[in-house]
Write a protein that holds these residues in place. Structure first.
Motif, PDB file in Angstrom:
ATOM      1  N   VAL A   1       6.824 -12.637   5.853  1.00 15.74           N
ATOM      2  CA  VAL A   1       6.078 -13.105   4.689  1.00 15.74           C
ATOM      3  C   VAL A   1       5.425 -14.440   5.026  1.00 15.74           C
ATOM      4  O   VAL A   1       6.099 -15.457   5.204  1.00 15.74           O
TER       5      VAL A   1
ATOM      6  N   ASN B   1       2.083 -15.068   3.509  1.00 19.33           N
ATOM      7  CA  ASN B   1       1.062 -15.258   2.476  1.00 19.33           C
ATOM      8  C   ASN B   1       1.538 -16.322   1.494  1.00 19.33           C
ATOM      9  O   ASN B   1       2.526 -16.118   0.772  1.00 19.33           O
TER      10      ASN B   1
ATOM     11  N   PHE C   1       2.563 -15.610  -2.153  1.00 18.11           N
ATOM     12  CA  PHE C   1       3.788 -14.898  -2.500  1.00 18.11           C
ATOM     13  C   PHE C   1       5.003 -15.812  -2.568  1.00 18.11           C
ATOM     14  O   PHE C   1       6.053 -15.393  -3.037  1.00 18.11           O
TER      15      PHE C   1
ATOM     16  N   ILE D   1       4.761  -9.832  -6.956  1.00 23.07           N
ATOM     17  CA  ILE D   1       4.144  -9.552  -5.658  1.00 23.07           C
ATOM     18  C   ILE D   1       3.461  -8.196  -5.659  1.00 23.07           C
ATOM     19  O   ILE D   1       2.345  -8.046  -5.155  1.00 23.07           O
TER      20      ILE D   1
ATOM     21  N   ILE E   1      -0.383  -7.326  -4.863  1.00 22.03           N
ATOM     22  CA  ILE E   1      -0.808  -6.387  -3.823  1.00 22.03           C
ATOM     23  C   ILE E   1      -1.696  -5.300  -4.409  1.00 22.03           C
ATOM     24  O   ILE E   1      -2.648  -4.837  -3.782  1.00 22.03           O
TER      25      ILE E   1
ATOM     26  N   ALA F   1      -0.135  -1.263  -2.508  1.00 20.79           N
ATOM     27  CA  ALA F   1       1.291  -0.951  -2.501  1.00 20.79           C
ATOM     28  C   ALA F   1       1.551   0.535  -2.720  1.00 20.79           C
ATOM     29  O   ALA F   1       2.697   0.977  -2.659  1.00 20.79           O
TER      30      ALA F   1
ATOM     31  N   LEU G   1      10.038  -0.724  -0.293  1.00 14.11           N
ATOM     32  CA  LEU G   1      10.720  -1.866   0.316  1.00 14.11           C
ATOM     33  C   LEU G   1      12.155  -1.466   0.628  1.00 14.11           C
ATOM     34  O   LEU G   1      12.941  -1.187  -0.281  1.00 14.11           O
TER      35      LEU G   1
ATOM     36  N   MET H   1      10.397  -8.682   5.368  1.00 16.02           N
ATOM     37  CA  MET H   1      10.471  -7.442   4.586  1.00 16.02           C
ATOM     38  C   MET H   1      10.387  -6.240   5.532  1.00 16.02           C
ATOM     39  O   MET H   1       9.621  -6.265   6.492  1.00 16.02           O
TER      40      MET H   1
ATOM     41  N   LYS I   1      -1.452  -7.430   3.524  1.00 11.44           N
ATOM     42  CA  LYS I   1      -1.472  -8.289   2.335  1.00 11.44           C
ATOM     43  C   LYS I   1      -0.283  -9.248   2.304  1.00 11.44           C
ATOM     44  O   LYS I   1      -0.361 -10.338   1.746  1.00 11.44           O
ATOM     45  N   VAL I   2       0.840  -8.808   2.897  1.00 10.87           N
ATOM     46  CA  VAL I   2       2.079  -9.575   2.813  1.00 10.87           C
ATOM     47  C   VAL I   2       2.146 -10.688   3.855  1.00 10.87           C
ATOM     48  O   VAL I   2       2.526 -11.827   3.565  1.00 10.87           O
TER      49      VAL I   2
END
Length: 432
Positions: A177, A179, A182, A190, A194, A198, A203, A227, A242-243
């Motif tokens: 992570v 970003n 976040f 989150i 996203i 997503a 997850l 993650m 994105k993460v």
């Protein structure tokens, strides 16, 4: 704390003591470590999951369950959020679902199951949630197994699907992570950020400083967390972008980064600060630890540098620690045995005192004065004492991963302070 042996020994060597006195003092360090280590480890392992809850007057399992409910906002998981689920992909022939939209089928099956592929008379079909399914279509659903096993009643019979499943390659990617948007946000927030990226992504877990973080809708994510995203390859890579940064592990160690860090740490360990007539120094062990923390932070920010495979890290850690302790113990064995024989009971008593008194005081202050959550307190105690097994024991007794939430910061602070205390104790002892 094994690194404290190194810093204390380095500090002793700078005092200008006679050779025989220096050897005796180093032997005292080895003897004290040998006797008190096992007490510090076992007593912490027993205190955190058993004595600390008793002192606070709470049931650890019950409090962990309450914390999980509080973190999830007292609400059940919503279908629009990432969930801790096992990912599968299965193929079905459309019979019952003929004439219905893709979105209607996804909503009926629930649990974030998505249509990943549609094959119509041997040809791939581009689709969206408003696309209409036709009788005889072969579709692939991706999502939690528990939902997929019941999907046939809403769609049609499950098929082997060799012709359509070959393109749905399940993937699990570790994503750092990074970003900034976040940082400190909940999983619910989150997923909203996203958005459509997503879709089809689940997850599996979140790791923070090597410990698994319990997952609820209200679990907060921080920079540096890792993650594990699970789903079809193209879906996972889309969400991972994105993460943060995908961690593609290699089996090669970044030797240049590792060697530079060790060299910088040894150089810093040579520096000393005058306190009165005494010179205080971190020594090689303390300096390397501090530089290691900086290098760890740098790798968290830029995971493309400093690759260090976990297996190699564990091997080097085990061999290095064993060799370090052996190097201290072997030349000081006879003097250490004499010290234990002379002061064995005193050393055992000190081991009990320096372990239990800080733990008891910290528990009472954190619970009665700071009013912290008791589950977080237990994790923080284990972290501050840098005993990983106490964290595991606490999680097992709580039947929850929530104690991990209190570990990270105390663990880092404890490692640094305990190492620095080596020369501080030597300085205070000889200053007195």
């Amino acid at each position: 704390q094994s690194s404290m042996i190194g810093t204390a020994t380095s500090a002793l060597a700078q005092l200008g003591l006679a050779d025989d006195v220096l050897r005796q003092q180093q032997a005292n360090i080895a003897a004290g470590y040998a006797v008190t280590y096992i007490l510090g480890y076992i007593l912490t392992l027993l205190f955190v999951p058993f004595a600390a809850p008793w002192l606070m007057g709470i049931d650890l399992k019950e409090e962990a369950a309450k914390l999980e409910i509080a973190l999830s906002g007292g609400k059940a998981r919503k279908s629009g959020n990432l969930g801790y689920q096992k990912f599968k992909a299965r193929a079905y022939r459309v019979v019952t679902a003929a004439g219905q939209t893709v979105g209607a089928i996804e909503d009926r099956v629930g649990q974030r199951v998505v249509v990943e592929h549609i094959d119509r008379r041997g040809s791939d079909v581009e689709f969206s949630r408003i696309s209409i399914l036709e009788s005889g279509d072969e579709i692939v659903l991706a999502g939690p197994t528990v939902a997929l096993v019941k999907a046939s009643t809403s769609i049609g019979p499950e098929i082997e699907g060799a012709g359509v499943l070959h393109e749905i390659l399940g993937d699990a990617l570790g994503v750092l992570v990074s970003n900034q948007a976040f940082h400190g946000r909940t999983l619910t927030e989150i997923v909203d950020l996203i958005g459509d990226s997503a879709r089809g992504v689940f997850l599996r877990d979140v790791m923070r400083t090597g410990q698994e973080v319990p997952l609820t809708l209200e679990t907060r994510i921080y920079l540096g967390d890792v993650m594990t995203l699970v789903g079809a390859t193209h879906d996972v890579e889309r969400a991972a972008a994105k993460v943060g940064q995908v961690l593609r592990y290699s089996d090669r160690t970044d030797i240049a980064f590792l060697a530079a860090g060790i060299a910088a740490g040894l150089l810093i360990g040579l520096l000393s600060v005058k306190v009165g007539a005494l010179a205080v120094s971190l020594g090689g062990a303390g300096g390397t630890l501090l530089v290691g923390l900086v290098c760890g932070w740098l790798r968290a920010r830029r995971p493309t540098v400093g690759n260090y495979p976990p297996a190699a890290q564990q091997t080097l850690s085990d061999i290095g620690l064993g060799g370090f302790i052996a190097a201290i113990g072997l030349p000081n064995g006879p003097a250490a045995i004499a010290a234990v024989q002379s002061h064995g009971v005193l050393l055992l008593s000190l081991g009990v005192v320096v372990t239990l008194v800080p733990l008891a005081i910290a528990t009472i202050v954190a619970h009665r004065i700071l009013r912290l959550n008791p589950v977080i307190i237990c994790g923080a105690l284990a972290g501050a004492m840098t005993v990983d097994a106490a964290v595991t024991g606490c999680c097992e007794r709580a039947d929850s991963q929530t104690p991990v939430l209190g570990v990270a910061v105390p663990y880092a602070v404890g490692n640094v302070l305990l190492t620095i205390l080596g020369p501080v104790i030597v300085t205070l002892t000889y200053a007195g």
